[in-house]
Motif scaffolding. Structure first.
Motif, PDB file in Angstrom:
ATOM      1  N   VAL A   1      72.195  -0.759 -42.167  1.00 21.19           N
ATOM      2  CA  VAL A   1      72.149   0.582 -41.372  1.00 21.19           C
ATOM      3  C   VAL A   1      70.963   1.177 -41.360  1.00 21.19           C
ATOM      4  O   VAL A   1      70.547   1.493 -42.542  1.00 21.19           O
ATOM      5  N   CYS A   2      70.375   1.311 -40.270  1.00 28.16           N
ATOM      6  CA  CYS A   2      69.089   2.217 -40.325  1.00 28.16           C
ATOM      7  C   CYS A   2      68.097   2.280 -41.242  1.00 28.16           C
ATOM      8  O   CYS A   2      67.354   1.312 -41.434  1.00 28.16           O
ATOM      9  N   TYR A   3      68.159   3.569 -42.083  1.00 26.41           N
ATOM     10  CA  TYR A   3      67.246   3.718 -43.370  1.00 26.41           C
ATOM     11  C   TYR A   3      67.262   2.549 -44.074  1.00 26.41           C
ATOM     12  O   TYR A   3      66.219   2.431 -44.965  1.00 26.41           O
TER      13      TYR A   3
ATOM     14  N   LEU B   1      66.783  -0.297 -43.676  1.00 26.72           N
ATOM     15  CA  LEU B   1      65.783  -1.278 -43.154  1.00 26.72           C
ATOM     16  C   LEU B   1      64.500  -1.141 -44.056  1.00 26.72           C
ATOM     17  O   LEU B   1      63.618  -1.932 -44.249  1.00 26.72           O
ATOM     18  N   ARG B   2      64.192  -0.071 -44.836  1.00 30.14           N
ATOM     19  CA  ARG B   2      62.983  -0.098 -45.613  1.00 30.14           C
ATOM     20  C   ARG B   2      63.300  -0.386 -46.974  1.00 30.14           C
ATOM     21  O   ARG B   2      62.220  -0.249 -47.728  1.00 30.14           O
ATOM     22  N   PHE B   3      64.332  -1.023 -47.394  1.00 32.44           N
ATOM     23  CA  PHE B   3      64.686  -1.623 -48.650  1.00 32.44           C
ATOM     24  C   PHE B   3      64.759  -2.937 -48.744  1.00 32.44           C
ATOM     25  O   PHE B   3      66.213  -3.550 -48.562  1.00 32.44           O
TER      26      PHE B   3
ATOM     27  N   PHE C   1      66.768   5.529 -35.203  1.00 36.15           N
ATOM     28  CA  PHE C   1      65.351   5.806 -35.991  1.00 36.15           C
ATOM     29  C   PHE C   1      64.951   7.032 -35.169  1.00 36.15           C
ATOM     30  O   PHE C   1      65.102   7.097 -33.816  1.00 36.15           O
ATOM     31  N   THR C   2      64.206   7.801 -35.865  1.00 35.64           N
ATOM     32  CA  THR C   2      63.459   8.991 -35.134  1.00 35.64           C
ATOM     33  C   THR C   2      62.455   8.427 -34.087  1.00 35.64           C
ATOM     34  O   THR C   2      61.826   7.448 -34.507  1.00 35.64           O
ATOM     35  N   GLN C   3      62.026   9.101 -33.205  1.00 37.13           N
ATOM     36  CA  GLN C   3      60.748   8.768 -32.208  1.00 37.13           C
ATOM     37  C   GLN C   3      59.662   8.599 -33.073  1.00 37.13           C
ATOM     38  O   GLN C   3      58.880   7.568 -33.081  1.00 37.13           O
ATOM     39  N   VAL C   4      59.179   9.480 -34.361  1.00 39.63           N
ATOM     40  CA  VAL C   4      58.134   9.507 -34.827  1.00 39.63           C
ATOM     41  C   VAL C   4      58.088   8.317 -35.685  1.00 39.63           C
ATOM     42  O   VAL C   4      56.789   7.415 -35.767  1.00 39.63           O
ATOM     43  N   THR C   5      58.994   8.104 -36.604  1.00 32.73           N
ATOM     44  CA  THR C   5      59.099   6.890 -37.624  1.00 32.73           C
ATOM     45  C   THR C   5      58.976   5.754 -37.085  1.00 32.73           C
ATOM     46  O   THR C   5      58.743   4.656 -37.314  1.00 32.73           O
ATOM     47  N   GLY C   6      59.890   5.692 -35.722  1.00 41.09           N
ATOM     48  CA  GLY C   6      60.231   4.577 -34.948  1.00 41.09           C
ATOM     49  C   GLY C   6      59.057   3.773 -34.486  1.00 41.09           C
ATOM     50  O   GLY C   6      58.668   2.806 -34.540  1.00 41.09           O
TER      51      GLY C   6
ATOM     52  N   ASP D   1      79.449   0.378 -45.893  1.00 42.93           N
ATOM     53  CA  ASP D   1      78.848   1.609 -45.843  1.00 42.93           C
ATOM     54  C   ASP D   1      77.331   1.781 -46.183  1.00 42.93           C
ATOM     55  O   ASP D   1      77.225   1.299 -47.155  1.00 42.93           O
ATOM     56  N   LYS D   2      76.706   2.419 -45.135  1.00 46.42           N
ATOM     57  CA  LYS D   2      75.157   2.639 -45.359  1.00 46.42           C
ATOM     58  C   LYS D   2      75.020   3.125 -46.787  1.00 46.42           C
ATOM     59  O   LYS D   2      75.642   3.982 -47.398  1.00 46.42           O
ATOM     60  N   ILE D   3      73.868   2.305 -47.565  1.00 44.51           N
ATOM     61  CA  ILE D   3      73.893   2.607 -49.048  1.00 44.51           C
ATOM     62  C   ILE D   3      72.785   3.597 -49.086  1.00 44.51           C
ATOM     63  O   ILE D   3      72.737   4.488 -50.038  1.00 44.51           O
TER      64      ILE D   3
ATOM     65  N   GLY E   1      68.689  18.127 -29.332  1.00 41.84           N
ATOM     66  CA  GLY E   1      67.453  18.115 -29.283  1.00 41.84           C
ATOM     67  C   GLY E   1      66.855  16.936 -30.138  1.00 41.84           C
ATOM     68  O   GLY E   1      65.361  16.550 -29.992  1.00 41.84           O
ATOM     69  N   ARG E   2      67.610  16.205 -30.685  1.00 38.68           N
ATOM     70  CA  ARG E   2      67.060  14.990 -31.541  1.00 38.68           C
ATOM     71  C   ARG E   2      66.708  14.003 -30.685  1.00 38.68           C
ATOM     72  O   ARG E   2      67.082  13.790 -29.645  1.00 38.68           O
ATOM     73  N   GLU E   3      65.200  13.370 -31.030  1.00 35.00           N
ATOM     74  CA  GLU E   3      64.807  12.158 -30.277  1.00 35.00           C
ATOM     75  C   GLU E   3      64.919  10.940 -30.838  1.00 35.00           C
ATOM     76  O   GLU E   3      64.239  10.880 -31.922  1.00 35.00           O
TER      77      GLU E   3
ATOM     78  N   GLN F   1      79.724  18.349 -37.658  1.00 36.65           N
ATOM     79  CA  GLN F   1      80.854  17.730 -36.605  1.00 36.65           C
ATOM     80  C   GLN F   1      81.258  16.381 -36.990  1.00 36.65           C
ATOM     81  O   GLN F   1      82.506  16.116 -36.636  1.00 36.65           O
ATOM     82  N   GLN F   2      80.262  15.723 -37.645  1.00 38.31           N
ATOM     83  CA  GLN F   2      80.618  14.370 -37.894  1.00 38.31           C
ATOM     84  C   GLN F   2      81.674  14.289 -38.906  1.00 38.31           C
ATOM     85  O   GLN F   2      82.693  13.493 -39.201  1.00 38.31           O
ATOM     86  N   LEU F   3      81.487  15.135 -40.035  1.00 40.17           N
ATOM     87  CA  LEU F   3      82.561  15.463 -41.010  1.00 40.17           C
ATOM     88  C   LEU F   3      83.903  15.820 -40.336  1.00 40.17           C
ATOM     89  O   LEU F   3      84.946  15.140 -40.739  1.00 40.17           O
TER      90      LEU F   3
ATOM     91  N   GLU G   1      73.863   2.853 -34.460  1.00 46.78           N
ATOM     92  CA  GLU G   1      74.597   3.897 -35.493  1.00 46.78           C
ATOM     93  C   GLU G   1      75.053   4.911 -34.799  1.00 46.78           C
ATOM     94  O   GLU G   1      74.746   5.577 -33.595  1.00 46.78           O
ATOM     95  N   CYS G   2      76.118   5.591 -35.196  1.00 43.76           N
ATOM     96  CA  CYS G   2      76.782   6.704 -34.673  1.00 43.76           C
ATOM     97  C   CYS G   2      77.109   6.746 -33.254  1.00 43.76           C
ATOM     98  O   CYS G   2      76.992   7.493 -32.479  1.00 43.76           O
ATOM     99  N   CYS G   3      77.710   5.535 -32.993  1.00 42.93           N
ATOM    100  CA  CYS G   3      77.943   5.094 -31.648  1.00 42.93           C
ATOM    101  C   CYS G   3      79.079   5.895 -30.788  1.00 42.93           C
ATOM    102  O   CYS G   3      79.056   6.064 -29.654  1.00 42.93           O
TER     103      CYS G   3
END
Ligand SMILES: O=C(O)CNC(=O)[C@H](CS)NC(=O)CCC(=O)C(=O)O
Length: 278
Positions: A158-160, A162-164, A185-190, A116-118, A221-223, A52-54, A41-43
């Motif tokens: 895409v990513c999130y 995965l929980r559906f 995925f975040t470090q914590v939830t991953g 497109d990510k739902i 700072g995102r992990e 900035q992505q927008l 994601e966001c390669c």
């Protein structure tokens, strides 16, 4: 036999740097006419400020040409692979938000499909970020995407997402053999959920799961968790890259799905029906 590869990245907020890193990692892969390569994601842009992505989505279009899409198409053609380009931001029609979009390119560099990510990640996490609000700049997708390749049927998520599990079931009903999961995925939830969720989706849908993650500590700072994986329809993790940038590859026999589904026909045994809420 098809060949599946996942490329793991620690993307930076600099499109050119990410493109050359992807190019270098694609160059290291084995050649195969039936090769599907997944990027995270966001390669092409990750670790900047959310807005900035927008801005990137707004600035990437010039007289109808999208240079992010063109650059990825060029890489697919250069390395002659089916490239599932994780996600890049695609400006929505009203111009106020972007779609978090996955593109599938042929080995000739043609766009075969997109998704497109739902499900958007508006979630509180016990990490340095605390509150993620993906919907602030992102518009949610409205439909599912299955892509028929000559040697396999692909389902895109895409990513999130995965929980559906309903999304994955819907793709399975469309006849997919391989489902792609580009992620950040975040470090914590991953650490807590990534692997069991991927295995569950593989087992319950009896399909291959190809998952590619962002990994590492990013400029803002995102992990992210990494642990890119390739999982069989029986739920076996056949390849995994825990940390760092790089790639994993697995040769798969898509036909092997048939005997698993014949012996345990969970899809025909299923007594539930669900559909996408619009
Ligand atoms: O916003 C960006 O820059 C790129 N997009 C992401 O990183 C997305 C949305 S914030 N991340 C996830 O969906 C994480 C899901 C996750 O970690 C979980 O389900 O536990």
């Amino acid at each position: 036999m098809a060949k599946l590869s996942a490329i793991q990245l620690c993307s930076v907020p600099d499109v050119e740097k990410n493109l050359s890193q992807i190019d270098a990692l694609l160059a290291g892969l084995e050649k195969d006419p039936e090769h599907i390569v997944l990027l995270p994601e966001c390669c092409l842009f990750f670790g900047g400020r959310d807005s900035q992505q927008l801005e990137l989505a707004q600035n990437s279009i010039d007289s109808g040409q999208n240079y992010l899409v063109d650059a990825l198409a060029e890489l697919a053609a250069k390395h002659s692979v089916y490239l599932v380009a994780g996600t890049i931001p695609k400006l929505d029609i009203n111009g106020e938000k972007f779609l978090n979009r996955s593109y599938v390119f042929s080995p000739q560099g043609q766009i075969l499909s997109h998704y497109d990510k739902i499900h958007l990640f508006d979630v509180a996490v016990q990490d340095s970020e605390k509150n993620y609000l993906e919907s602030k700049y992102t518009q949610a997708g409205q439909s599912i995407t299955a892509v028929n390749l000559p040697f396999a049927n692909l389902g895109l998520t895409v990513c999130y997402d995965l929980r559906f599990p309903e999304l994955y079931r819907a793709l399975t009903k469309q006849g997919v053999d391989i489902i792609t999961v580009p992620a950040a995925f975040t470090q914590v939830t991953g650490k807590a959920h990534w692997q069991p969720l991927l295995q569950a989706r593989a087992i319950e849908n009896q399909c291959f799961i190809l998952a590619a993650g962002q990994q590492g500590c990013h400029a803002n700072g995102r992990e992210t968790w990494g642990h890119s994986m390739i999982i069989t329809p029986w739920g076996e993790i056949k390849a995994c890259l825990a940390e760092g940038e790089g790639s994993i590859t697995l040769d798969v026999d898509v036909e092997s799905i048939n005997s698993i589904r014949q012996a345990m026909p969970v899809n025909t045994h299923n007594r539930f029906k669900t559909e996408l809420i619009k």
